[in-house]
Write an enzyme that holds these catalytic residues in place. Structure first.
Site, PDB file in Angstrom:
ATOM      1  N   SER A 155       2.788  -5.135  -0.461  1.00 29.68           N
ATOM      2  CA  SER A 155       1.215  -4.824  -0.756  1.00 29.68           C
ATOM      3  C   SER A 155      -0.350  -6.259  -0.405  1.00 29.68           C
ATOM      4  CB  SER A 155       0.865  -4.456  -2.846  1.00 29.68           C
ATOM      5  OG  SER A 155      -0.464  -4.279  -2.953  1.00 29.68           O
ATOM      6  N   ASP A 220       1.303   6.842  -3.428  1.00 28.20           N
ATOM      7  CA  ASP A 220       0.262   5.575  -3.625  1.00 28.20           C
ATOM      8  C   ASP A 220      -0.880   5.643  -4.024  1.00 28.20           C
ATOM      9  OD1 ASP A 220      -0.364   2.700  -3.606  1.00 28.20           O
ATOM     10  OD2 ASP A 220       0.991   2.552  -2.816  1.00 28.20           O
ATOM     11  N   HIS A 249       2.089   2.617  -6.811  1.00 29.99           N
ATOM     12  CA  HIS A 249       2.169   1.528  -5.917  1.00 29.99           C
ATOM     13  C   HIS A 249       3.385   0.420  -6.741  1.00 29.99           C
ATOM     14  CE1 HIS A 249       0.066  -1.517  -3.304  1.00 29.99           C
ATOM     15  NE2 HIS A 249       0.191  -1.881  -4.658  1.00 29.99           N
TER      16      HIS A 249
END
Length: 301
Positions: A155, A220, A249
């Site tokens: 991320s 996601d 995610h």
């Protein structure tokens, strides 16, 4: 206006757990150990293992950041792990142990400035200083060379990961897990890169000279799958991507394909000798040079 938007993007980028999930304590021998914030008398599971080093590393911004170094006696490569925006090392320790064992790697994970027991405040520039300090620690304290390092960014962690990867031409590999094209592109669909954007991975991915594995969930809802697909398409040496059907995610590690595909990638990177890597780098540099040369035109009279 640009400054305000940049500050807004940064606000969305960093959510350090509050309170942190762990605290540092000194053992009788002076070495650092980790205990749970919820139960200060209870060590993080297995944290007394001699294969774990708990470190405090100084950065050029004047902060002290916490790092975990996990040894695997059978490792040939070292994974440098940059985590997501809402976790700290106390939450990630069990995952680190699993990766260390299943991938047969040494693993260095760290908390950004302002996360966990690290001092300072989180910002884009501080995360860059953080990963540079951790990489220098790997070099000086553990004798690890860039040829034996795989950078792993999850991320927001894809930002510092690509920042460092763009500077290290002899890296063994890069893993981008739910990575972002840029900070503003997470918030809104923009076609251009603005000067006040943060984590401009869309530009840095093109400078990476090693194999890049992209992992992203198709469902996601935080960082759209299009970010991962874009990074994969723009990488100069893309490895077979892993699109986890139905993955979100924060849950990709729960899918069997996650560890299976990572193992395959690590094994292939282990089998890639330094000689092969240097040959690929030379070929890439020669290709780039030939593309920038003005073609010679013969004139026939």
């Amino acid at each position: 206006m640009g400054c305000m938007v940049s500050q807004l993007a940064a606000k969305f980028a960093f959510f350090p757990p509050s309170p942190p999930t762990y605290q540092l304590k000194k053992k009788d021998d002076g070495k650092l150990t980790v205990v749970s914030t919820a139960s200060p008398s209870v060590p993080i599971p297995h944290a007394d293992d001699s294969s774990l080093d708990v470190l405090l590393v100084d950065t050029k911004h004047g902060n002290k950041i916490v790092a975990f170094y996990l040894r695997n006696p059978y490792a040939r490569l070292t994974l440098l792990y940059s985590h997501g925006n809402a976790a700290d090392l106390g939450q990630l320790y069990d995952l680190f142990v699993q990766l260390k064992v299943n991938l047969r790697v040494n693993l260095m994970g760290y908390d950004y400035s302002g996360y966990g027991a690290s001092t300072g405040k989180p910002s884009e520039s501080s995360t860059y200083a953080d990963i540079e300090a951790i990489y220098e620690c790997l070099e000086t304290e553990y004798g690890v060379s860039q040829e034996d390092v795989i950078l792993y960014g999850q991320s927001v962690g894809s930002g510092p990961t690509l920042h460092l990867a763009a500077k290290l031409p002899r890296l063994r590999g890069v893993v981008l897990h739910s990575g972002i094209l840029s900070g503003l592109r997470v918030l809104c669909h923009v076609k251009f890169t603005f000067c006040f954007d943060i984590y401009k991975n869309i530009n840095k991915i093109k400078k990476v000279k090693c194999p890049v594995l992209v992992i992203h969930g198709t469902e996601d809802d935080v960082v759209n799958w299009l970010h991962g697909n874009g990074l994969w398409k723009m990488a100069s040496e893309s490895y077979e991507p892993l699109w986890i059907k139905g993955g979100g995610h924060c849950n990709l590690e729960l899918y069997p394909d996650y560890i299976r595909h990572l193992c395959k990638f690590i094994q292939e990177m282990e089998n890639m000798t330094t000689e092969k890597r240097l040959k690929k780098i030379r070929q890439s540099l020669n290709l780039h040079s030939s593309q920038t040369l003005v073609p010679h035109v013969a004139v026939v009279e």
